[in-house]
Design an enzyme around this catalytic site. Structure first.
Site, PDB file in Angstrom:
ATOM      1  N   ASP A 457       0.826  -1.209   0.000  1.00 19.21           N
ATOM      2  CA  ASP A 457       0.000   0.000   0.000  1.00 19.21           C
ATOM      3  C   ASP A 457       0.866   1.267   0.000  1.00 19.21           C
ATOM      4  O   ASP A 457       2.070   1.210   0.279  1.00 19.21           O
ATOM      5  CB  ASP A 457      -0.922  -0.023   1.230  1.00 19.21           C
ATOM      6  CG  ASP A 457      -2.279   0.597   0.938  1.00 19.21           C
ATOM      7  OD1 ASP A 457      -2.359   1.453   0.043  1.00 19.21           O
ATOM      8  OD2 ASP A 457      -3.249   0.222   1.619  1.00 19.21           O
ATOM      9  N   ASP A 526     -10.818   1.452  -3.612  1.00 17.24           N
ATOM     10  CA  ASP A 526     -11.340   0.993  -2.324  1.00 17.24           C
ATOM     11  C   ASP A 526     -12.853   0.863  -2.350  1.00 17.24           C
ATOM     12  O   ASP A 526     -13.456   0.437  -1.369  1.00 17.24           O
ATOM     13  CB  ASP A 526     -10.937   1.972  -1.214  1.00 17.24           C
ATOM     14  CG  ASP A 526      -9.559   1.647  -0.653  1.00 17.24           C
ATOM     15  OD1 ASP A 526      -9.010   0.588  -1.006  1.00 17.24           O
ATOM     16  OD2 ASP A 526      -9.030   2.458   0.136  1.00 17.24           O
TER      17      ASP A 526
HETATM   18  C1  GLA Z   1      -5.864   1.556   2.113  1.00 15.18           C
HETATM   19  C2  GLA Z   1      -6.215   0.467   1.120  1.00 15.18           C
HETATM   20  C3  GLA Z   1      -7.314  -0.395   1.678  1.00 15.18           C
HETATM   21  C4  GLA Z   1      -6.872  -0.981   2.997  1.00 15.18           C
HETATM   22  C5  GLA Z   1      -6.453   0.118   3.941  1.00 15.18           C
HETATM   23  C6  GLA Z   1      -5.835  -0.436   5.198  1.00 15.18           C
HETATM   24  O1  GLA Z   1      -6.884   2.474   2.246  1.00 15.18           O
HETATM   25  O2  GLA Z   1      -6.587   1.028  -0.100  1.00 15.18           O
HETATM   26  O3  GLA Z   1      -7.653  -1.407   0.771  1.00 15.18           O
HETATM   27  O4  GLA Z   1      -5.817  -1.876   2.777  1.00 15.18           O
HETATM   28  O5  GLA Z   1      -5.522   0.993   3.366  1.00 15.18           O
HETATM   29  O6  GLA Z   1      -5.479   0.559   6.074  1.00 15.18           O
END
Ligand code: GLA
Length: 729
Positions: A457, A526
């Site tokens: 990430d 997301d």
């Molecule tokens: C980001 C990612 C999500 C998740 C969160 C975890 O927002 O895009 O999919 O993994 O972090 O904190």
């Protein structure tokens, strides 16, 4: 296929031609676009003879040319190919061709400039897919006696190719968290359409693919030229049109890195490599551009070829509420419905009870996981599933051991850090100790838990991203950070060749072919709401084939939009990618689990087709409906999704063509109800569809792909899956 006469290099592949005249002082671009065929020397000479426009009134006295390295030295008033200075001097480069040669199909031009004291290598590779990949490297000439050793401050390098005068409609992308790759279209007027990316990553609003075409282009029709900048740091993309054109051409398409002042200072002997820019052309619309990119990616040696495992990601299932029993129960449910990879998301490492603390401390939190991750990893592996783990290596919370012990590893001004974003800052990966620490930590984790997959990430923009030099001499650091991130990924992959990595960045904010050269899929967004996802996936697919795009089925009520949708719509939307689930399966009823199990089986049955075929999208007048599909490479079978995201004024679809089929062939079509059937907004029909609900219906390609067929009128947020196969006449 390349033909090089003494003067003109003519590259041809997959219906594309690129012709460059190798005359001095600089080669000029004669053509990029449609294949001109196997031109003879005379034909090429004719192309050259017609490569000059008029000399205008009150204008430069010489005929304008569009060379491979446009600068003011040739009366070019547009964005120059490069800019810079040596302590305020040497600002007017004058390049010349030193030598041109062909190497492994690539046309390589060596240029030199005695003003800026740079040697430049330009490589044009027309790939088998028809994508023209252009690489550029600048090297400061080695000092000879009496030369000035002052570094050359590079202000920017822009890789430019010309567009014809008829290309005046522009399409690129913008977006935000949970709505990545929103298309924006308009007219390419005189002036510059510039997308400057200053986030230290492409961003949710990344240009993605900058496309210019003959007005009215669509998915299936129209002449289009496109550019992708394969780089994960700051970027510059532009389309530029001026009244005098670009030589005999109308406008230009250009891309490169957006450099901070002083970021690249070339001492004698030092080099700068610009991002590779991929240029694509087609006269068959956006689908054909996507096709070329998909072919380019699928031809890479590292492209994933094993079946893309059905994934369960724990984020929307448990968030930070990590409890061993709960996650073991989730694992059991996952195994039971056929999941093949379980990914433990954020929340597993020291102090990480929410997003305010812990980033940087890549050790398992003993309070939450008293026995380490071993029991979970073993259970997952014991079921024959792969085990994945979330990490965010480039980031740090101030509330972490790492930030306390090594504040000097943070990428930021020495006078004090600026505002945080998601409570976090950026680690300076170009700092050798920070890099070594991260590599060791990740390596140990992957080894200890036999990790098959990392969700990598990157949750904030890089602002005031300066590396701390001695005495507070902060130097711009995004370029170095981007290269170091690549090195870290490469080093980890070298140690663990079977490890797969997902590029995530608050969803889909790092989707580019630079990061994808060392990762195996992207998390597109997301947002798991299928209404939004239909659009996000459609446009992410403009660059990436479905097997590289993570697509998950969320719970009935979307966590990011609050919208409630039926399981069948969520499932059919997630089917067209690298599919997974992001939901608390322990909260699902037996009926819901049975439905999911059927969908998992469907995914496994059709993924070979979905992950190798051609993506097709229909041009429809009604914005509330989408018809998209994947047609097998041999044209023998296909799957189509007919989806309605909202209501609209149109009651009937009318005759609608299924894209990608051969009008001369004969087909059978049926409805696949594995994910259930949609709610319809109609009494009944169309008749052929009613029959297709019961089994195969034979229809000629002339009807399916030529005249078109009426499709059922669905209620909003519903979808339907059609399967098509070719039959002998
Ligand atoms: C980001 C990612 C999500 C998740 C969160 C975890 O927002 O895009 O999919 O993994 O972090 O904190």
């Amino acid at each position: 296929m390349t033909r090089t006469t003494a003067r003109i290099a003519h590259l041809r592949a997959a219906g594309v031609s690129f012709a460059v005249e190798l005359t001095g002082p600089l080669p000029r671009v004669l053509h990029w676009g449609a294949d001109l065929g196997p031109l003879t020397d005379d034909d090429l000479a004719a192309l050259s003879r017609t490569a000059e426009g008029v000399v205008l009134n009150n204008a430069p006295d010489s005929v304008r040319q569009f060379t491979v390295w446009p600068t003011e030295a040739e009366n070019w008033s547009g964005t120059p190919a490069h800019q810079g200075h040596r302590s305020g001097v040497a600002t007017t480069p004058r390049l010349r061709l030193v030598v041109a040669h062909e190497s492994a199909g690539e046309l390589v031009l060596q240029l030199a400039d005695d003003v800026s004291e740079l040697d430049i290598t330009l490589g044009y590779l027309l790939e088998l897919s028809g994508v023209l990949s252009v690489r550029t490297e600048l090297t400061r000439q080695v000092l000879t006696d009496g030369q000035d050793a002052t570094p050359y401050d590079l202000a920017g390098v822009t890789t430019l190719l010309p567009l014809p005068a008829r290309a005046v409609e522009i399409l690129d992308f913008t977006g935000k968290w949970c709505r990545e790759r929103a298309p924006q279209r308009g007219t390419l007027a005189h002036g510059s359409h510039v997308r400057e990316v200053r986030r230290g990553k492409p961003g949710q609003d990344a240009p993605h693919l900058l496309t210019v075409g003959v007005p009215g282009f669509g998915f299936r029709t129209g002449e289009v030229w496109g550019l992708h900048v394969a780089w994960s740091g700051n970027q510059r993309w532009l389309a530029e049109r001026s009244p005098e054109g670009a030589g005999v051409h109308g406008a230009v398409l250009g891309g490169g890195e957006s450099l901070a002042p002083g970021e690249i200072r070339l001492a004698p002997g030092e080099s700068y490599t610009a991002p590779v820019c991929h240029f694509v052309w087609s006269d068959q619309g956006l689908d054909a551009l996507a096709d070329r990119f998909h072919a380019l990616l699928r031809a890479r040696p590292q492209h994933p070829v094993t079946p893309r495992p059905l994934t369960l990601n724990t984020w929307e299932a448990v968030y930070f509420d990590h409890r061993v029993d709960r996650l073991l129960a989730l694992t059991e449910r996952a195994a039971d419905i056929g999941v093949e990879r379980l990914v433990l998301d954020d929340g597993w490492f020291t102090g990480r009870r929410d997003d305010t603390a812990g980033l940087g401390d890549w050790a398992v939190d003993p309070e939450v996981w008293p026995g380490g991750l071993g029991p979970l990893a073993d259970r997952v592996h014991g079921h024959g599933m792969q085990f994945g783990l979330w990490v965010e290596p480039e980031m740090v919370n101030l509330d972490s051991r790492l930030a306390t012990e090594h504040p000097e590893w943070i990428l930021g001004p020495s006078v004090g850090l600026g505002p945080s974003a998601r409570h976090q800052y950026v680690l300076n990966l170009a700092h050798d100790d920070a890099f070594a620490h991260l590599l060791t930590s990740l390596d140990e984790l992957v080894t200890r838990y036999r990790i098959d997959y990392l969700k990598w990430d990157h949750n904030r923009d890089l602002h005031e991203a300066v590396g701390r030099g001695p005495g507070g001499q902060d130097r711009p650091g995004v370029h170095a950070q981007t290269e170091a991130a690549y090195r870290l990924l490469d080093a980890l992959k070298e140690r663990h060749p079977r490890l797969e990595i997902e590029s995530c960045s608050s969803g889909g904010a790092r989707v580019d072919l630079g990061i994808l050269a060392r990762t195996d899929r992207v998390w597109a967004s997301d947002c798991n709401d299928p209404v939004e996802r239909q659009s996000v996936q459609r446009w992410t697919g403009q660059l990436l084939p479905p097997e590289l795009i993570g697509t998950h089925v969320g719970g009935p009520r979307s966590h990011t939009t609050g919208r409630v949708t039926d399981a069948s719509f969520r499932q059919l939307t997630a089917l067209f990618g690298h599919a997974g689930i992001e939901d608390d399966l322990t909260a699902r009823t037996p009926e819901e689990l049975t439905a999911l199990r059927r969908w998992v089986a469907l995914y496994k049955a059709v993924r070979a087709l979905l992950h190798s075929g051609r993506v097709v999208r229909a041009d429809l007048a009604d914005d509330a409906v989408l018809l998209h599909g994947v047609v097998a490479a041999d044209g023998g079978s296909a799957l189509y999704c007919w989806a309605r995201t909202g209501t609209s004024g149109d009651g009937q679809s009318g005759r609608t063509r299924l894209p990608g089929l051969d009008p001369a062939a004969r087909y059978e079509i049926r409805v696949r109800d594995d994910a259930g059937l949609p709610v319809a907004h109609q009494v009944s029909g169309p008749a052929w569809y009613t029959a297709a609900l019961d089994g195969w219906v034979t229809l000629p390609g002339a009807v399916l792909a030529g005249a078109g067929v009426p499709l059922p009128t669905l209620a909003p947020a519903q979808a339907l899956l059609f399967e098509v196969r070719r039959v002998q006449p």
